[in-house]
Enzyme design. Structure first.
Site, mmCIF file in Angstrom:
data_model
loop_
_atom_site.group_PDB
_atom_site.id
_atom_site.type_symbol
_atom_site.label_atom_id
_atom_site.label_comp_id
_atom_site.label_asym_id
_atom_site.label_seq_id
_atom_site.Cartn_x
_atom_site.Cartn_y
_atom_site.Cartn_z
ATOM 1 N N ASP A 114 38.874 -34.344 38.047
ATOM 2 C CA ASP A 114 39.215 -33.154 37.268
ATOM 3 C C ASP A 114 40.372 -33.417 36.303
ATOM 4 O O ASP A 114 41.345 -32.679 36.296
ATOM 5 C CB ASP A 114 39.562 -32.046 38.286
ATOM 6 C CG ASP A 114 39.836 -30.717 37.620
ATOM 7 O OD1 ASP A 114 39.180 -30.404 36.626
ATOM 8 O OD2 ASP A 114 40.734 -29.999 38.111
ATOM 9 N N GLU A 132 47.745 -30.495 48.452
ATOM 10 C CA GLU A 132 47.420 -29.666 47.279
ATOM 11 C C GLU A 132 47.133 -28.253 47.744
ATOM 12 O O GLU A 132 46.503 -28.047 48.791
ATOM 13 C CB GLU A 132 46.150 -30.167 46.560
ATOM 14 C CG GLU A 132 46.304 -31.427 45.761
ATOM 15 C CD GLU A 132 45.015 -31.844 45.050
ATOM 16 O OE1 GLU A 132 44.191 -30.974 44.710
ATOM 17 O OE2 GLU A 132 44.845 -33.057 44.852
ATOM 18 N N GLU A 183 40.416 -37.303 47.922
ATOM 19 C CA GLU A 183 39.190 -36.557 48.200
ATOM 20 C C GLU A 183 37.922 -37.390 48.041
ATOM 21 O O GLU A 183 36.992 -37.003 47.320
ATOM 22 C CB GLU A 183 39.103 -35.310 47.308
ATOM 23 C CG GLU A 183 40.201 -34.310 47.563
ATOM 24 C CD GLU A 183 40.017 -33.021 46.761
ATOM 25 O OE1 GLU A 183 39.067 -32.919 45.978
ATOM 26 O OE2 GLU A 183 40.855 -32.121 46.941
ATOM 27 N N TYR A 216 41.999 -24.962 49.017
ATOM 28 C CA TYR A 216 42.118 -23.918 47.988
ATOM 29 C C TYR A 216 41.532 -22.609 48.516
ATOM 30 O O TYR A 216 40.581 -22.071 47.945
ATOM 31 C CB TYR A 216 41.412 -24.388 46.712
ATOM 32 C CG TYR A 216 42.200 -25.474 46.007
ATOM 33 C CD1 TYR A 216 43.194 -25.158 45.097
ATOM 34 C CD2 TYR A 216 41.974 -26.822 46.296
ATOM 35 C CE1 TYR A 216 43.944 -26.144 44.460
ATOM 36 C CE2 TYR A 216 42.715 -27.816 45.668
ATOM 37 C CZ TYR A 216 43.698 -27.470 44.753
ATOM 38 O OH TYR A 216 44.442 -28.447 44.141
HETATM 39 C C1 BDP Z 1 41.441 -30.877 43.923
HETATM 40 C C2 BDP Z 1 41.542 -32.201 43.192
HETATM 41 C C3 BDP Z 1 42.299 -32.087 41.874
HETATM 42 C C4 BDP Z 1 41.791 -30.895 41.095
HETATM 43 C C5 BDP Z 1 41.982 -29.646 41.929
HETATM 44 C C6 BDP Z 1 41.511 -28.393 41.185
HETATM 45 O O1 BDP Z 1 42.153 -33.157 44.008
HETATM 46 O O2 BDP Z 1 42.167 -33.264 41.136
HETATM 47 O O3 BDP Z 1 42.396 -30.772 39.841
HETATM 48 O O4 BDP Z 1 41.188 -29.784 43.083
HETATM 49 O O5 BDP Z 1 40.320 -28.117 41.238
HETATM 50 O O6 BDP Z 1 40.428 -30.848 44.829
HETATM 51 O O7 BDP Z 1 42.306 -27.740 40.542
#
Ligand code: BDP
Length: 645
Positions: free
Chosen positions: A206, A539, A450, A503
């Site tokens: 991404d 993250e 990932e 997330y």
């Molecule tokens: C995570 C990835 C990262 C993405 C992020 C996203 O590690 O590179 O930019 O998601 O979707 O899973 O913002």
């Protein structure tokens, strides 16, 4: 250079329990000294993209044999910079294939005439595959972005004394199943839908696949016999500092050494005349992270003088290396720096900014450090590839702790778990460890982000990769970043620290903030329950368009980003007393991605905009990080929050 020849299994230590087992051709950062000169070739180069259908015209017509301007049209291209956003040409922004750079350099006469001088050409990084010629002679090629490569060019420049030296670099950004990161090229042949020769680069990561010469190109000199590599491993016992070192010398004949370790006031604290050994001294000042100690980031200087004599003469080489004395250790619940628990309150970053893309840029780097310190961040992860060495030097000097990641991002296709991919991945870890092993700020290696770690071949792949990385460097823990389910992840048994991305209320249950406390708690309990290893939330975050507001919070507003962060934080506060050892926001700043329906001019999960202005979430994070620092660290009086920074 083959991997096996790079391994140095002769462990040094008898005093220090840890020992570094990597050696071979060094990758010392080019520093000026009384025996070494550096010439920076940053500036304008001539540039041409090879837009021929097979992208091969440059090789067929041997563009490297003369100045590019003599074989076709050229444009000005700044080095270092990604080429993508420099022009108004849409085909260059999304170009896939070979691009060509060249420039002439005046090489000082002494470098050419003095047979005792080596001239080295070094490229800080170019993305992705590079071939380099000097005066039409191929001097090296390199597979991979984000890491430096070099070639000794003494004999080539000596071949045409007096005339300017022509440097040509061809760079190809094509990603395949066996590159890191991997990608595939897909052709579309239906003439009713696509123009002739239409193809795309598919990727599983991404961020924009910026390309070109991203870091400075340098010429530097060393004497003919020279210090090829230095490895240091540090330790301490009460107030005694221990610096275990090994110097490797190339083209050695009869060599003697003078090794001195000096403190910040330039007082010598220890010295030796051996090529390896342990320097021992009292009243050690340890290297501490920012906000963990009132005097963070203390650096000593190791100065190595090498004197060599052979039939052709006598050579002296001098190299100075900053040395921070610190230890790193992981228990089942803690990350210890100098035997004290360290909690990562930091960020994930990208090398990314307007116009220059991934091009090295001092103003941006210094601004980012000022913002990290303002935020109260004590650490970052080099998501998703190695950053410039100059950035790690800043980390050493400011006490910012680094999780150093290789470009193993987007490994999703089962074909990218084969032997060719694995072998390249091992080579990249080798290059990364060789480059960054001496940085006190680097406390952990991350071998991937990932990957499809639930796939069957992932077990062998990560077992091999992690074991190998630990052989290269037994002094630092190794991890990879997972987003897989704790029950299905095949690499987790081999990592030292579990790093999890999640997330909740974004990609899963979008808009439902109420799921975060439950799902995050479950995430932590499951991973810890299964592995009993400390966990970093590597993250978490939410896309936010600055200036979008809604209360109650809805997705993409500044309020929603705040709410996601605060919800995550309350769970971190419960778990950090137990086994959660860190939290890294995704992301420090907005960054460019490939175009797609889920991205509005890039990824907007930054707490700062791409132009480095704060969103509301930056203030939420700042409050929290300074609170954590006040609780867990010793804050230097001049930076105590609230402060004028
Ligand atoms: C995570 C990835 C990262 C993405 C992020 C996203 O590690 O590179 O930019 O998601 O979707 O899973 O913002």
């Amino acid at each position: 250079m083959g991997r096996s020849s790079l391994l140095w299994f002769r462990c040094l230590s008898f005093l220090v329990p840890m020992s570094f087992c990597l050696a071979g051709t060094g990758m010392l950062f080019p520093r000026e000294s009384s025996s070494r000169e550096v010439k920076d070739l940053s500036g304008l180069w001539s540039f041409r993209a090879d837009k021929s259908p097979n992208r091969n015209q440059g090789f067929e017509q041997a563009w490297y044999k003369s100045r590019l301007a003599e074989t076709g049209p050229v444009i000005d291209m700044p080095v270092p910079a990604s080429y993508n956003d420099i022009t108004q040409d849409p085909t260059l922004r999304d170009f896939i294939g070979w691009v060509w750079y060249d420039r002439e350099v005046v090489v000082p006469t002494r470098w050419v005439t003095d047979e005792g001088t080596r001239v080295v050409l070094r490229v800080g990084s170019a993305h992705y595959y590079s071939v380099v010629w000097v005066n039409g002679v191929k001097v090296t090629e390199h597979n991979g972005g984000h890491l430096p490569f070099e070639a000794e060019i003494s004999s080539v420049v000596r071949g045409s004394p007096g005339s300017p030296c022509l440097i040509t670099i061809a760079v190809n950004n094509t990603l395949t199943l066996e590159t890191l990161p991997p990608g595939t090229i897909q052709f579309f042949n239906d003439p009713t839908k696509y123009p002739k020769g239409f193809f795309v680069q598919n990727i599983n990561f991404d961020f924009f696949n910026y390309a070109g010469i991203h870091r400075p190109v340098l010429l530097y000199t060393t004497p003919k016999t020279y210090i090829n590599d230095i490895t240091v491993v540090t330790d301490f016992l009460d107030s005694t500092g221990l610096v275990q070192y090994k110097i490797s010398v190339q083209n050695a004949a009869d060599v003697t050494f003078k090794v001195t370790l000096t403190d910040k006031d330039r007082h010598c604290v220890a010295s030796s005349s051996e090529p390896y050994g342990v320097l021992k001294f009292t009243d050690v000042q340890l290297w501490w992270p920012y906000l963990m100690h009132e005097n963070p980031a203390y650096l000593y200087t190791l100065e190595v003088h090498m004197m060599a004599v052979d039939q052709s003469g006598a050579y002296t080489d001098v190299y100075t290396l900053p040395v921070g004395i610190r230890t790193v250790r992981v228990t089942t619940t803690q990350f210890l720096i100098n035997n004290k628990p360290f909690y990562f309150h930091g960020v994930n970053k990208h090398e990314d900014s307007d116009i220059r893309g991934k091009g090295f840029d001092w103003p941006l780097i210094v601004k980012d450090f000022n913002l990290m310190k303002w935020l109260g961040a004590n650490s970052f992860r080099t998501s998703h590839y190695p950053y410039a060495e100059e950035i790690l030097q800043m980390c050493d000097r400011h006490g910012i702790v680094v999780i150093d990641e290789c470009p193993g991002v987007g490994i999703k296709d089962i074909r990218s778990f084969g032997n060719v991919s694995l072998s390249h991945h091992l080579d990249v870890m080798d290059e990364l460890v060789r480059r960054d092993k001496n940085h006190p700020s680097v406390v952990m290696w991350s071998v991937a982000n990932e990957p499809a770690s639930e796939m069957t071949p992932a077990e062998f792949y990560f077992k091999t990769l992690i074991t190998y990385t630990k052989e290269l460097d037994p002094t630092r823990p190794v991890t990879y970043i997972t987003d897989s389910n704790y029950a299905r992840d095949r690499g987790a048994p081999y990592v030292d620290v579990i790093c999890v991305n999640s997330y909740f209320s974004w990609y899963h249950d979008p808009g439902h903030l109420e799921v975060i406390p439950i799902q995050l708690n479950t995430q932590f309990e499951n991973w810890y329950g299964k592995y009993q290893k400390p966990i970093i939330q590597s993250e978490y975050g939410a896309d936010t368009v600055p200036g979008f507001h809604n209360d109650p919070p809805v997705m993409f507003t500044e309020e929603y980003q705040n709410a996601v962060l605060q919800s995550y934080h309350s769970v971190f506060d419960q778990k950090r007393k137990k086994y959660v050892i860190g939290e890294l926001i995704w992301n420090f700043a907005d960054f460019m991605t490939v175009q797609g329906v889920t991205r509005v001019l890039g990824n907007k999960k930054g707490v700062f905009t791409r132009q480095r202005q704060p969103k509301a979430a930056a203030f939420v994070l700042k409050e929290r990080y300074w609170r954590l620092a006040n609780e867990t660290g010793k804050i230097p009086p001049w930076t105590r929050y609230p402060c004028g920074l």
